[in-house]
Design an enzyme around this catalytic site. Structure first.
Site, mmCIF file in Angstrom:
data_model
loop_
_atom_site.group_PDB
_atom_site.id
_atom_site.type_symbol
_atom_site.label_atom_id
_atom_site.label_comp_id
_atom_site.label_asym_id
_atom_site.label_seq_id
_atom_site.Cartn_x
_atom_site.Cartn_y
_atom_site.Cartn_z
ATOM 1 N N HIS A 86 58.817 6.597 22.038
ATOM 2 C CA HIS A 86 57.795 6.143 21.435
ATOM 3 C C HIS A 86 58.561 6.454 20.148
ATOM 4 O O HIS A 86 58.029 6.932 18.885
ATOM 5 C CB HIS A 86 56.589 6.347 20.792
ATOM 6 N N THR A 129 56.951 1.475 40.011
ATOM 7 C CA THR A 129 57.120 0.013 39.842
ATOM 8 C C THR A 129 58.322 0.140 37.963
ATOM 9 O O THR A 129 56.758 0.838 37.572
ATOM 10 C CB THR A 129 56.334 -1.094 39.837
ATOM 11 N N ASN A 132 61.299 20.101 17.382
ATOM 12 C CA ASN A 132 60.360 18.521 16.902
ATOM 13 C C ASN A 132 59.555 18.875 15.087
ATOM 14 O O ASN A 132 59.240 18.594 14.529
ATOM 15 C CB ASN A 132 59.511 18.454 17.689
ATOM 16 N N CYS A 175 51.461 18.502 19.295
ATOM 17 C CA CYS A 175 51.596 18.890 20.481
ATOM 18 C C CYS A 175 50.743 19.846 20.212
ATOM 19 O O CYS A 175 49.824 20.099 21.535
ATOM 20 C CB CYS A 175 52.318 18.838 21.199
ATOM 21 N N SER A 228 62.971 9.604 24.834
ATOM 22 C CA SER A 228 62.237 8.705 24.525
ATOM 23 C C SER A 228 61.496 8.165 23.333
ATOM 24 O O SER A 228 61.733 8.279 22.678
ATOM 25 C CB SER A 228 60.586 10.319 24.352
HETATM 26 C C1 LIG Z 1 57.243 14.198 21.700
HETATM 27 C C2 LIG Z 1 58.512 15.301 21.961
HETATM 28 C C3 LIG Z 1 58.179 15.142 23.758
HETATM 29 C C4 LIG Z 1 56.889 14.630 24.725
HETATM 30 O O1 LIG Z 1 57.683 13.186 24.466
HETATM 31 P P1 LIG Z 1 56.477 12.285 25.385
HETATM 32 O O2 LIG Z 1 57.763 10.837 25.210
HETATM 33 O O3 LIG Z 1 55.555 12.012 24.223
HETATM 34 O O4 LIG Z 1 56.189 12.840 26.378
HETATM 35 C C5 LIG Z 1 59.508 16.393 24.523
HETATM 36 N N1 LIG Z 1 59.629 17.071 23.333
HETATM 37 C C6 LIG Z 1 59.677 16.809 22.055
HETATM 38 C C7 LIG Z 1 60.869 17.290 21.617
HETATM 39 C C8 LIG Z 1 59.640 15.488 21.570
HETATM 40 O O5 LIG Z 1 59.163 15.720 19.586
#
Ligand SMILES: *Cc1c(COP(=O)(O)O)cnc(C)c1O
Length: 379
Positions: free
Chosen positions: A201, A237, A151, A325, A199
């Site tokens: 988002h 749920t 990331n 993060c 994920s």
């Molecule tokens: C953003 C991210 C996560 C965490 O995802 P969330 O949906 O925000 O908990 C985990 N791993 C990587 C490589 C990410 O970029």
């Protein structure tokens, strides 16, 4: 002031088509998917349709997809789930030093419970050494968890090779593909991946929805107790609207993957070229060849990364130093430290991650301001 957003690795904007598909599930289609009457069944049907779409993006069977609350939950579920299932067989897990905290901190939590973790180092481009991986495997190794793409620096790991090694020793291979899904082609069958986290988002669906793929023959303990949702693996749920949104986002990602990649790569390479031509002493972090199409990470020696971000923000530019993060903590990024950057260079880094809304004109605006701010801060 117009906002120019270059932080798509932190989160993305929900696509219009995704939102539109979700809206009815906040309104007239509010039934609980576990209920037997018609609006309950409609929700159930929508979930199963979404499951097919997510499965199709990574080429697995729909029944191998479990919906979760986020990428972090997917990582927790599979790593702890495999660990708790197999503790009699072994308590050794192999991962890397540059994983997302969702994997690193999960492994650290397991260490406190008596598990042993090997954290593979990476080279200056951010690649693990597959020979070191092979040498780290023991009789009691139960899981290899290596991220698909990083990331912070965008480096894409040799996933196929890792999976071959895991197969050879009959060890489950999980990959955190949260950054990769929707940005590079992923075929879990062809690549031999046993488990994968994604994920919503990060691929133009909302926050608060994630998915976990687990190959059908692999057993894992559930970490959440309660109802029987998600084949008894994830109580609670279902987030029906979120699931529908994730399904739509995966369908769109699948449909437009080629153009999307080309678009991001174009912006990325143009930006890298412009920075190298205009700004002295800019060091590109991460691999040049095997890199996420939308990721750029530069260190500008003599520039304080935080001051850089604040100055960019004053111009309406959203970018990041390292990772969302880890911001807020004063420690330099564990990823940049692992690829050998000094504290000082790590603190002078800027991550720019492009998304589908970005244009070449956005990049020109970014470069122009970046040039001026770097000059100013170096004085
Ligand atoms: C953003 C991210 C996560 C965490 O995802 P969330 O949906 O925000 O908990 C985990 N791993 C990587 C490589 C990410 O970029």
């Amino acid at each position: 002031m117009e906002i120019r957003y270059f932080d798509n690795a932190a989160t993305t904007r929900v696509k219009k088509e995704v939102l539109e598909e979700m809206l009815p599930y906040f309104g007239e289609k509010y039934g609980n998917p576990s209920s037997l009457y018609s609006i309950g069944r409609a929700s159930k049907k929508a979930i199963e349709e979404a499951r097919k779409r997510v499965a199709s993006l990574i080429n697995c069977k729909p029944e191998e997809i479990y919906f979760t609350g986020c990428g972090s939950e997917s990582d927790n579920t599979i790593i702890k789930g495999i660990a708790y299932r197999n503790y009699k067989k072994g308590k050794h897990i192999i991962t890397s030093k540059i994983e997302h905290p969702a994997v690193l901190h999960t492994c650290q939590a397991l260490e406190k419970q008596g598990y042993e973790i090997t954290y593979l180092k990476v080279n200056k481009d951010g690649f693990i050494n597959t020979e070191e991986l092979r040498n780290s495997i023991r009789n009691d190794t139960i899981l290899i968890s290596i991220m698909f793409a990083n990331n912070e620096i965008g480096t894409i790991q040799p996933v196929e090779m890792i999976s071959k090694i895991a197969k050879m020793y009959n060890i489950v291979f999980h990959t955190d593909a949260v950054q990769a899904c929707g940005n590079v082609p992923i075929d879990v069958r062809r690549l031999g991946i046993d488990a994968l986290s994604l994920s919503g988002h990060k691929l133009y669906a909302p926050k608060g929805i994630g998915a976990l793929y687990v190959k059908s023959n692999i057993e894992f303990e559930k970490i959440m107790d309660g109802g029987h949702q998600e084949k008894n693996k994830r109580a609670g749920t279902e987030n029906v609207a979120g699931i529908v949104g994730l399904g739509k986002a995966c369908e769109l990602a699948n449909l437009h993957l080629k153009e999307h990649m080309q678009h991001l790569k174009g912006l990325r390479d143009y930006f890298i070229l412009q920075v190298r031509q205009k700004i002295e002493d800019a060091v590109l972090n991460g691999s040049v060849e095997n890199r996420l199409p939308g990721n750029v990470n530069f260190s500008f020696s003599g520039v304080d990364g935080e001051a850089l971000l604040l100055n960019l923000d004053a111009k309406g530019i959203c970018a990041s130093a390292g990772s969302a993060c880890t911001s807020g903590s004063s420690a330099p990024s564990h990823v940049l430290a692992s690829i050998g950057l000094s504290d000082e260079l790590a603190r002078s880094s800027l991550r720019v991650t492009f998304g589908e809304d970005n244009t070449k004109e956005d990049v020109d605006y970014l470069v122009e301001n970046l040039y001026e701010i770097v000059q100013k801060l170096r004085k």
